[in-house]
Design a protein around this motif. Structure first.
Motif, PDB file in Angstrom:
ATOM      1  N   SER A 113      70.202  21.968  16.120  1.00 43.33           N
ATOM      2  CA  SER A 113      68.883  21.887  15.492  1.00 43.33           C
ATOM      3  C   SER A 113      67.948  21.015  16.323  1.00 43.33           C
ATOM      4  N   PRO A 114      66.987  21.630  17.035  1.00 44.38           N
ATOM      5  CA  PRO A 114      66.021  20.837  17.794  1.00 44.38           C
ATOM      6  C   PRO A 114      65.134  19.969  16.904  1.00 44.38           C
ATOM      7  N   ASN A 135      71.487  21.478  26.248  1.00 37.00           N
ATOM      8  CA  ASN A 135      70.483  21.453  27.317  1.00 37.00           C
ATOM      9  C   ASN A 135      69.567  22.666  27.263  1.00 37.00           C
ATOM     10  N   GLU A 136      70.105  23.810  26.829  1.00 41.19           N
ATOM     11  CA  GLU A 136      69.298  25.020  26.724  1.00 41.19           C
ATOM     12  C   GLU A 136      68.198  24.890  25.677  1.00 41.19           C
ATOM     13  N   HIS A 137      68.338  23.912  24.785  1.00 42.62           N
ATOM     14  CA  HIS A 137      67.317  23.650  23.758  1.00 42.62           C
ATOM     15  C   HIS A 137      66.459  22.433  24.122  1.00 42.62           C
ATOM     16  N   GLY A 138      66.574  21.960  25.365  1.00 46.55           N
ATOM     17  CA  GLY A 138      65.822  20.789  25.783  1.00 46.55           C
ATOM     18  C   GLY A 138      66.371  19.498  25.207  1.00 46.55           C
ATOM     19  N   LEU A 139      67.642  19.510  24.816  1.00 46.53           N
ATOM     20  CA  LEU A 139      68.272  18.348  24.194  1.00 46.53           C
ATOM     21  C   LEU A 139      69.403  17.817  25.063  1.00 46.53           C
ATOM     22  N   TYR A 140      69.926  16.665  24.661  1.00 44.21           N
ATOM     23  CA  TYR A 140      70.873  15.936  25.512  1.00 44.21           C
ATOM     24  C   TYR A 140      71.911  15.259  24.631  1.00 44.21           C
ATOM     25  N   TYR A 141      73.191  15.499  24.939  1.00 41.46           N
ATOM     26  CA  TYR A 141      74.287  14.760  24.286  1.00 41.46           C
ATOM     27  C   TYR A 141      74.840  13.788  25.317  1.00 41.46           C
ATOM     28  N   LEU A 225      71.561  14.043  18.777  1.00 39.57           N
ATOM     29  CA  LEU A 225      71.122  14.450  20.105  1.00 39.57           C
ATOM     30  C   LEU A 225      69.848  13.707  20.479  1.00 39.57           C
ATOM     31  N   ARG A 226      69.555  13.707  21.752  1.00 39.30           N
ATOM     32  CA  ARG A 226      68.319  13.113  22.260  1.00 39.30           C
ATOM     33  C   ARG A 226      67.534  14.158  23.032  1.00 39.30           C
ATOM     34  N   PRO A 227      66.243  13.926  23.224  1.00 40.42           N
ATOM     35  CA  PRO A 227      65.503  14.815  24.122  1.00 40.42           C
ATOM     36  C   PRO A 227      66.080  14.721  25.534  1.00 40.42           C
ATOM     37  N   GLN A 228      66.098  15.833  26.216  1.00 38.22           N
ATOM     38  CA  GLN A 228      66.651  15.826  27.566  1.00 38.22           C
ATOM     39  C   GLN A 228      65.781  14.965  28.481  1.00 38.22           C
ATOM     40  N   PRO A 229      66.360  13.984  29.166  1.00 38.99           N
ATOM     41  CA  PRO A 229      65.559  13.106  30.021  1.00 38.99           C
ATOM     42  C   PRO A 229      65.217  13.783  31.346  1.00 38.99           C
ATOM     43  N   ASP A 294      66.644   7.680  35.027  1.00 40.24           N
ATOM     44  CA  ASP A 294      66.127   8.985  34.601  1.00 40.24           C
ATOM     45  C   ASP A 294      64.769   8.811  33.915  1.00 40.24           C
ATOM     46  N   THR A 295      63.990   7.879  34.440  1.00 43.24           N
ATOM     47  CA  THR A 295      62.668   7.564  33.906  1.00 43.24           C
ATOM     48  C   THR A 295      61.616   8.493  34.520  1.00 43.24           C
ATOM     49  N   PRO A 296      60.391   8.467  33.994  1.00 44.56           N
ATOM     50  CA  PRO A 296      59.340   9.312  34.584  1.00 44.56           C
ATOM     51  C   PRO A 296      59.065   9.004  36.053  1.00 44.56           C
ATOM     52  N   ASP A 297      59.308   7.757  36.481  1.00 38.30           N
ATOM     53  CA  ASP A 297      59.088   7.388  37.878  1.00 38.30           C
ATOM     54  C   ASP A 297      60.335   6.690  38.407  1.00 38.30           C
ATOM     55  N   PRO A 298      61.419   7.447  38.616  1.00 42.12           N
ATOM     56  CA  PRO A 298      62.666   6.807  39.029  1.00 42.12           C
ATOM     57  C   PRO A 298      62.578   6.137  40.394  1.00 42.12           C
ATOM     58  N   GLY A 299      61.721   6.647  41.251  1.00 39.65           N
ATOM     59  CA  GLY A 299      61.587   6.043  42.571  1.00 39.65           C
ATOM     60  C   GLY A 299      61.163   4.591  42.494  1.00 39.65           C
ATOM     61  N   ALA A 300      60.203   4.287  41.621  1.00 40.92           N
ATOM     62  CA  ALA A 300      59.735   2.911  41.468  1.00 40.92           C
ATOM     63  C   ALA A 300      60.842   2.023  40.910  1.00 40.92           C
ATOM     64  N   ASP A 301      61.598   2.550  39.950  1.00 49.46           N
ATOM     65  CA  ASP A 301      62.698   1.764  39.385  1.00 49.46           C
ATOM     66  C   ASP A 301      63.781   1.504  40.427  1.00 49.46           C
ATOM     67  N   LEU A 302      64.091   2.518  41.228  1.00 47.18           N
ATOM     68  CA  LEU A 302      65.096   2.326  42.276  1.00 47.18           C
ATOM     69  C   LEU A 302      64.629   1.312  43.313  1.00 47.18           C
TER      70      LEU A 302
END
Length: 468
Positions: A113-114, A135-141, A225-229, A294-302
């Motif tokens: 259930s999304p 993942n096919e529903h845009g979700l994440y376990y 479940l969580r939203p897929q990051p 797995d953030t919106p800007d992983p390069g900056a975090d790395l």
């Protein structure tokens, strides 16, 4: 003792057991050929005794499971629930004359259930299968044990398993909202909920998570479940000492960073992975640290984490340029335990978890223990949450080396407790760590644990001989 109540002459009950089981189960769900049932006798743990099951049952429905438990209760026959038997503590090992209840055929995903962000599954669903389906529903376990391509959700629940992503997303217990459980006498009980919130009554759901099949048999689970990051990127940092690598871990966590994984491989592990996979990892390093975001800007975090690694003494910091390069680094980490097993043919995989601030003390202590016992012990760790997997490599055909392996294993657990840690962060107790559980809990804690067992399983038929 509770467990003494299950004893009965097996030659008197076996015939009646089979007759009663077949009265409520299809014939192909009941396996009696010793050549077949022997394959279900044990999981992947070393030094854990296993008995010969009287029968293996492969139920497909909740009613099948209820019939098995009612029959076992009537005849006072022990029942050992099993998933894929990828466990590392002997929790799924058979006892003589038992019914092995293998739940791998109950493998349906009943609902995704999304809107509610839940999945409802049977216990035999493989972790990776569920992950791909949501993942096919845009979700994440999130929970992803190293054996995620083989291990089942029921097994994950039974051992309260973790994985690489625990540092950010937590462990299995945090994703189990509700359960359907068949109790020892065959009654069906529902716990928990499918809502985002709920505090009605005692939290029996959490009680079953990590109970290793000793309180009831999970036949259905409601999972959060969580939203897929976003796609994560990985950084690899080399260090001239494990102490420096552990210092980097402390700096990263103290700095408020939330990596999606933070994994450590020591020199022994890096060499073993190279020998097995020919990946060309840097064997000149004493410790390799992998960090991912797995953030919106992983390069900056790395970049920020890379600077902290350099401040801690990293000799080289290499951020991955894309997802493919990141996956290659993660594949090296996932290959660690298989690679260490190839060193001598057999491993004992410890599972000591310590406060992050004591991580270096644990890793350095393991090195001293390895030298003392003249053994190869590689350390891989979910460094972000202090969960280490010192892996003792030995030749099982060599009695002296096997003895030294067992002694080193015990010394590592003692060291973990001395450092304020726990004997298991995610693998469970099973048979392997029963004595150590008593030491960690103390007499009062152990008494209360046994009282819980007595309440749910007064005849002691569910997975006897495990935990305590």
């Amino acid at each position: 003792m509770i467990m003494s109540r299950i004893e009965a002459p097996r030659d008197e009950v076996t015939g009646s057991l089979l007759d009663r089981l077949l009265a409520g189960l299809p014939a192909d769900a009941v396996l009696t050929d010793p050549d077949v049932t022997t394959a279900y006798a044990n999981d992947m743990a070393s030094f854990c005794p296993a008995g010969a099951p009287a029968v293996v049952v492969l139920p497909r429905t909740v009613e099948h499971v209820q019939h098995v438990l009612r029959t076992a209760t009537a005849l006072r026959v022990p029942v050992v629930p099993q998933g894929a038997r990828t466990g590392l503590s002997g929790a799924a090992n058979a006892t003589d004359g038992c019914v092995v209840l293998s739940l791998t055929k109950m493998d349906r995903i009943l609902e995704i259930s999304p809107v509610d962000r839940i999945a409802v599954v049977e216990p035999g669903v493989v972790n990776a299968t569920l992950s791909r389906a949501v993942n096919e529903h845009g979700l994440y376990y999130p929970p992803d044990p190293s054996s995620w391509e083989m291990c089942t959700i029921g097994g994950n629940i039974g051992t309260a398993s973790g994985g690489l992503c625990c540092v950010k997303y937590g462990v299995t217990a945090e994703y189990v909202l509700g359960l359907d459980v068949v109790l020892a006498d065959g009654r069906l009980m529902s716990t928990g909920r499918r809502t985002a919130k709920g505090v009605a009554g005692y939290d029996l759901t959490r009680l079953f998570v990590g109970s290793e099949g000793s309180l009831g048999v999970v036949v259905r689970a409601v999972l959060a479940l969580r939203p897929q990051p976003p796609q994560q990127l990985v950084l690899a940092a080399e260090f001239a000492s494990t102490a420096a690598a552990c210092d980097a871990v402390c700096r990263i966590m103290a700095g408020g960073h939330v990596p999606s994984l933070l994994e450590l491989m020591d020199r022994t592990t890096v060499k073993a992975v190279n020998d097995l996979t020919r990946m060309g990892l840097p064997e000149t390093t004493e410790a390799l640290l992998l960090a991912a975001f797995d953030t919106p800007d992983p390069g900056a975090d790395l970049a920020a984490v890379g600077a902290l690694c350099e401040a801690a003494g990293a000799t080289q910091v290499v951020p991955a340029e894309d997802a493919a390069e990141s996956e290659l680094l993660l594949q090296a980490r996932r290959s660690s335990l298989v690679a260490l097993e190839a060193v001598k043919g057999t491993t004992m995989i410890d599972d000591v978890c310590v406060p992050r601030s004591r991580l270096a003390d644990l890793v350095d202590g393991v090195e001293r223990i390895a030298d003392k016992h003249r053994l190869t012990i590689g350390v891989v760790a979910h460094a972000g949450d202090g969960n280490t997997h010192p892996t003792v490599c030995f030749d099982a055909a060599d009695p002296d080396e096997s003895l030294r392996a067992r002694e080193s294993f015990d010394e590592i657990m003692a060291l973990g407790l001395e450092l304020g840690g726990t004997i298991t962060g995610e693998h469970g107790v099973g048979v392997l760590k029963k004595e150590w559980l008593a030491r960690e809990l103390g007499p009062v804690g152990l008494e209360m644990q046994r009282a819980v067992k007595q309440a749910f399983d007064p005849l002691g038929i569910l997975n006897p001989g495990k935990l305590f």
